[in-house]
Each structure stands twice: as structure tokens, then as C-alpha cells.
Motif scaffolding. Structure first.
Motif, PDB file in Angstrom:
ATOM      1  N   GLN A 193       0.810  -1.216   0.000  1.00  0.00           N
ATOM      2  CA  GLN A 193       0.000   0.000   0.000  1.00  0.00           C
ATOM      3  C   GLN A 193       0.843   1.265   0.000  1.00  0.00           C
ATOM      4  O   GLN A 193       0.316   2.355  -0.231  1.00  0.00           O
ATOM      5  N   VAL A 194       2.133   1.142   0.233  1.00  0.00           N
ATOM      6  CA  VAL A 194       3.040   2.290   0.165  1.00  0.00           C
ATOM      7  C   VAL A 194       3.706   2.362  -1.206  1.00  0.00           C
ATOM      8  O   VAL A 194       3.752   3.428  -1.836  1.00  0.00           O
ATOM      9  N   VAL A 195       4.211   1.225  -1.680  1.00  0.00           N
ATOM     10  CA  VAL A 195       5.006   1.216  -2.915  1.00  0.00           C
ATOM     11  C   VAL A 195       4.133   1.273  -4.164  1.00  0.00           C
ATOM     12  O   VAL A 195       4.440   1.998  -5.119  1.00  0.00           O
ATOM     13  N   VAL A 196       3.045   0.510  -4.187  1.00  0.00           N
ATOM     14  CA  VAL A 196       2.251   0.401  -5.420  1.00  0.00           C
ATOM     15  C   VAL A 196       1.673   1.740  -5.871  1.00  0.00           C
ATOM     16  O   VAL A 196       1.750   2.068  -7.066  1.00  0.00           O
ATOM     17  N   PRO A 197       1.089   2.561  -4.982  1.00  0.00           N
ATOM     18  CA  PRO A 197       0.623   3.876  -5.461  1.00  0.00           C
ATOM     19  C   PRO A 197       1.750   4.721  -6.054  1.00  0.00           C
ATOM     20  O   PRO A 197       1.533   5.461  -7.025  1.00  0.00           O
ATOM     21  N   ALA A 198       2.946   4.613  -5.471  1.00  0.00           N
ATOM     22  CA  ALA A 198       4.080   5.362  -6.022  1.00  0.00           C
ATOM     23  C   ALA A 198       4.429   4.863  -7.420  1.00  0.00           C
ATOM     24  O   ALA A 198       4.655   5.655  -8.343  1.00  0.00           O
ATOM     25  N   LEU A 199       4.449   3.542  -7.602  1.00  0.00           N
ATOM     26  CA  LEU A 199       4.735   2.983  -8.922  1.00  0.00           C
ATOM     27  C   LEU A 199       3.648   3.361  -9.927  1.00  0.00           C
ATOM     28  O   LEU A 199       3.935   3.643 -11.095  1.00  0.00           O
ATOM     29  N   ALA A 200       2.392   3.376  -9.471  1.00  0.00           N
ATOM     30  CA  ALA A 200       1.303   3.719 -10.377  1.00  0.00           C
ATOM     31  C   ALA A 200       1.424   5.154 -10.878  1.00  0.00           C
ATOM     32  O   ALA A 200       1.089   5.453 -12.029  1.00  0.00           O
ATOM     33  N   ARG A 201       1.916   6.060 -10.018  1.00  0.00           N
ATOM     34  CA  ARG A 201       2.063   7.456 -10.428  1.00  0.00           C
ATOM     35  C   ARG A 201       3.219   7.635 -11.401  1.00  0.00           C
ATOM     36  O   ARG A 201       3.225   8.562 -12.203  1.00  0.00           O
ATOM     37  N   ILE A 202       4.186   6.743 -11.332  1.00  0.00           N
ATOM     38  CA  ILE A 202       5.337   6.856 -12.241  1.00  0.00           C
ATOM     39  C   ILE A 202       4.956   6.453 -13.661  1.00  0.00           C
ATOM     40  O   ILE A 202       5.435   7.043 -14.632  1.00  0.00           O
ATOM     41  N   GLY A 203       4.083   5.427 -13.795  1.00  0.00           N
ATOM     42  CA  GLY A 203       3.591   5.078 -15.123  1.00  0.00           C
ATOM     43  C   GLY A 203       4.344   3.942 -15.795  1.00  0.00           C
ATOM     44  O   GLY A 203       4.770   2.996 -15.130  1.00  0.00           O
ATOM     45  N   PRO A 204       4.539   4.026 -17.118  1.00  0.00           N
ATOM     46  CA  PRO A 204       5.102   2.904 -17.882  1.00  0.00           C
ATOM     47  C   PRO A 204       6.442   2.405 -17.361  1.00  0.00           C
ATOM     48  O   PRO A 204       6.719   1.207 -17.417  1.00  0.00           O
ATOM     49  N   ALA A 205       7.274   3.293 -16.869  1.00  0.00           N
ATOM     50  CA  ALA A 205       8.586   2.855 -16.376  1.00  0.00           C
ATOM     51  C   ALA A 205       8.444   1.880 -15.216  1.00  0.00           C
ATOM     52  O   ALA A 205       9.277   0.984 -15.051  1.00  0.00           O
ATOM     53  N   SER A 206       7.392   2.022 -14.422  1.00  0.00           N
ATOM     54  CA  SER A 206       7.206   1.100 -13.296  1.00  0.00           C
ATOM     55  C   SER A 206       6.862  -0.296 -13.811  1.00  0.00           C
ATOM     56  O   SER A 206       7.301  -1.301 -13.238  1.00  0.00           O
ATOM     57  N   ARG A 207       6.097  -0.382 -14.883  1.00  0.00           N
ATOM     58  CA  ARG A 207       5.764  -1.694 -15.439  1.00  0.00           C
ATOM     59  C   ARG A 207       7.018  -2.387 -15.962  1.00  0.00           C
ATOM     60  O   ARG A 207       7.195  -3.592 -15.807  1.00  0.00           O
ATOM     61  N   THR A 208       7.885  -1.611 -16.597  1.00  0.00           N
ATOM     62  CA  THR A 208       9.137  -2.179 -17.100  1.00  0.00           C
ATOM     63  C   THR A 208       9.975  -2.741 -15.963  1.00  0.00           C
ATOM     64  O   THR A 208      10.526  -3.850 -16.053  1.00  0.00           O
ATOM     65  N   ALA A 209      10.075  -1.978 -14.878  1.00  0.00           N
ATOM     66  CA  ALA A 209      10.873  -2.424 -13.730  1.00  0.00           C
ATOM     67  C   ALA A 209      10.250  -3.658 -13.073  1.00  0.00           C
ATOM     68  O   ALA A 209      10.961  -4.575 -12.642  1.00  0.00           O
ATOM     69  N   LEU A 210       8.924  -3.692 -12.983  1.00  0.00           N
ATOM     70  CA  LEU A 210       8.261  -4.844 -12.384  1.00  0.00           C
ATOM     71  C   LEU A 210       8.442  -6.094 -13.245  1.00  0.00           C
ATOM     72  O   LEU A 210       8.706  -7.190 -12.726  1.00  0.00           O
TER      73      LEU A 210
END
Length: 368
Positions: A193-210
């Protein structure tokens, strides 16, 4: 012969001294309480007095009324005591404005040295100071903010790490995606609940990292990554989630992949989710897959879900009935067909009981 007293004898003088001491302690506490309140009021009044001259200038700056830079210059040269009182007001305003107003406030904080101080305070020995610095850097951004915050993701204090993750999400810098994913999958991870909202705000780059971490050798890490892909709304990663659902050797990973596919709403997930409800699959996975089919509203899953309402495993049958309600009117119609076997059918046919229960929990569907 005189009888001995039943209990210990208390000297009257000692009792008087104890009462006087107690009264004195109560008086001291009352004086301390009143003095503390008086001091707080006085300090608040002093802050208000110091803020008063600069607040109208700050409001005008945030409103965009500084075409010639005069307001910025006046605020940048306020006496130190006035600025120290005004600084929290400026920082609070920063989180509420956008565009030119935000740019002007950031310029003011930079000229007052607030940003440089935050970069230094990010290494302070006190955790509260590091947390405040992380929060401020997330508001102002700028050169050096993301690397300093990325370093704080490894801070020994969990509150500092949480504030840092939120700040990185607020900045939206793509380069923060990889450090955030590492914070999610390390041995002592930050909560979803802390990390996922931050990743969601970053956008496509977060999907690449995941996705880069989705093939980790540790199934616990894979499970966290798969769940995060569903939570950030990465619809384009559905094929990877389908592969995890069908091929991963860890049941927990497959279960989270099913849940993630339901969240994403990808039509291509219906077939793999139907396969995951098969009788040879683990019960927990069958339950999760049935629930995901309901979330998807998959009408072509109705025959399979209706069959599962008669499953011998209670939670599989119960979840399948609830999923039919979630599918919509056609699913509710299938449930009514299962329930319409007469009042005594529940004892002999568990499917009828599950159908009745699901319809009773959704009066709108039952009345349709």
C-alpha cells in the motif's frame, strides 16, 4: 489485658506530612499545566505575529501576482525570524498549487536555501529530520532529489522509508521505478500500500521495472511483483500474468496472478481463468479464479460457474455463486434456475442453498 491493634499504627504527623506533600505535588502539576498552556498560546501568538507581514506576500506570489519579481525578492530577503515562521506555510502551500504558482514557490524555497538544507538533512542522524527532508524533496523535486530519495529507501527507519516511497511517487521520475521495485522485493519489503501507489504514479517505467523482476528465483518475490502488476493497472502485462497463472510452479504466484488478471479486466484472461477453476487445481486457486471471473463480468464463464456452484468444496461453490451475481443479469438468472428446486432442495442439493444465499445477498439481482 489490652488487645493489640488489628493493623499497623500510622503516626498522625506522618499522615499530615503525606497529605501536605500530595497537595504540593498537585499544585505543582496544576501550575506546570497552566504554564505550559500559557507558553503554547504565547508561542502561537508570536508565530502569528512573525507570519503576519509575509503571509499576504506569499498568498500574492502563489496567486501569480508577481509579474516583475518584486514579491519574490521581498520574500527572499525577509528577516530570518520571520522566514522561519513563514516557511511551514510556504511548504504547505506547495502541496496545493500547480503550474506557475508552484514554480514561484519552489523558486522562493530555493533562494531561501530550503532545498539545499533538505538535501543535507536527508543524511541527518535523527529519523524525524530525515523524514521531513524526504517529504520536502518530494514536493520540490529538482536536481539531486531523486538520487537522494532513492538512497533513503534503504533507511533503517521504516517511517523514513515509507515517506520516501510516497515522495518518489509524487515526483513521478521514471528513474525511481527500479529502486521502488527493489524496496518492494527486498528481504524486509515496504508494504504494497506504500510502494504500489508510487509505482502507479510513475507510469510505464514502473511496469518495465516490475516485469524485469517477475522472473526472480524467489517465489515470494515473484508473488509480490505479480500482485503489484495488477495493482498498478498494467493492462499490457496481461500476457505475462497469464503465463504466471498457467506455468509458475508456486501456487501463491498463480493465485496472485489470477487476482491480478481479475483486477486488470483483460478479456484474454477469461480462458486461462476458466482453466484455473478445474477440479485438479488447488482449492485456493479455484476460489480466486472464480472470483476473478466475476470481477471480469465474463458472460461466457456462466456455464462453468454454474457447474461450480455444485462443487463439493464449500468455498469454491460459495464463491462461484457470488461470481454469478457479479457477472450480471444472466448470471443471476442461472442462479435462480439452481435455486428453483423447491423449499426442501437445500438439504439434498447444496447448489440450491448456495444459489439462494447468493441471491439473498444481492436483492437487486434476485428481483431482476
Amino acid at each position: 489485658m489490652t488487645a493489640a491493634p488489628a493493623g499497623p499504627v500510622v503516626d498522625r504527623a506522618v499522615l499530615v506530612v503525606a497529605v501536605v506533600a500530595l497537595v504540593a505535588v498537585l499544585l505543582v502539576l496544576a501550575v506546570a499545566l497552566l504554564s505550559g498552556r500559557w507558553w503554547q498560546r504565547r508561542a502561537a501568538a508570536g508565530r502569528a505575529q512573525r507570519v503576519a507581514p509575509g503571509r499576504p506576500l506569499l498568498v500574492a506570489l502563489a496567486a501569480g501576482d508577481d509579474d516583475d519579481g518584486t514579491l519574490l525578492d521581498r520574500l527572499a530577503t525577509l528577516p530570518r525570524a520571520q522566514w522561519r515562521a513563514l516557511e511551514p506555510v510556504a511548504v504547505a502551500m506547495l502541496g496545493k498549487v500547480r503550474g506557475d504558482a508552484r514554480t514561484a514557490l519552489v523558486a522562493l524555497l530555493e533562494r531561501r536555501g530550503v532545498v539545499q538544507r533538505a538535501l543535507r538533512d536527508a543524511r541527518h542522524r535523527r529519523s524525524t529530520t530525515r523524514a521531513r527532508a524526504a517529504h520536502l524533496l518530494g514536493l520540490v523535486g529538482g536536481p539531486g532529489a531523486t538520487p537522494r530519495l532513492a538512497a533513503l529507501l534503504g533507511d533503517r527507519d521504516p517511517e523514513v522509508r515509507a515517506v520516501t516511497a510516497r515522495s518518489l511517487g509524487r515526483l513521478g521520475d521514471p528513474s525511481a521505478a527500479t529502486p521502488l521495485v527493489r524496496a518492494l522485493v527486498r528481504a524486509r519489503p515496504l508494504p504494497h500500500q506504500v510502494v504500489v501507489p508510487a509505482l502507479a504514479r510513475i507510469g510505464p517505467a514502473s511496469r518495465t521495472a516490475l516485469l524485469a523482476a517477475a522472473d526472480h528465483h524467489d517465489p515470494t518475490v515473484r508473488a509480490r511483483v505479480i500482485e503489484a502488476l495488477g495493482l498498478v493497472g498494467a493492462v499490457d502485462t496481461a500476457p505475462r500474468l497469464v503465463r504466471a497463472l498457467g506455468e509458475d510452479p508456486a501456487v501463491d504466484v498463480r493465485l496472485r496472478a489470477a487476482r491480478a488478471l481479475g483486477r486488470l479486466g483483460a478479456p484474454s484472461a477469461v480462458g486461462p481463468l476458466l482453466a484455473a477453476t478445474g477440479p485438479d487445481e488447488p482449492t485456493a486457486l479455484r476460489v480466486t479464479a472464480a472470483q476473478a471471473l466475476g470481477v471480469l463480468g465474463a458472460r461466457r464463464a456462466i456455464p462453468v460457474l454454474a457447474g461450480l456452484v455444485a462443487d463439493p468444496h464449500h468455498w469454491v461453490a460459495h464463491t462461484a455463486a457470488a461470481a454469478l451475481v457479479a457477472v450480471g443479469p444472466d448470471g443471476a438468472a442461472a442462479l435462480r434456475g439452481l435455486a428453483d428446486d423447491g423449499p426442501g432442495a437445500g438439504a439434498d442439493r447444496p447448489a440450491s442453498a448456495h444459489a439462494r444465499e447468493a441471491l439473498a445477498a444481492a436483492p437487486g439481482a434476485a428481483a431482476a
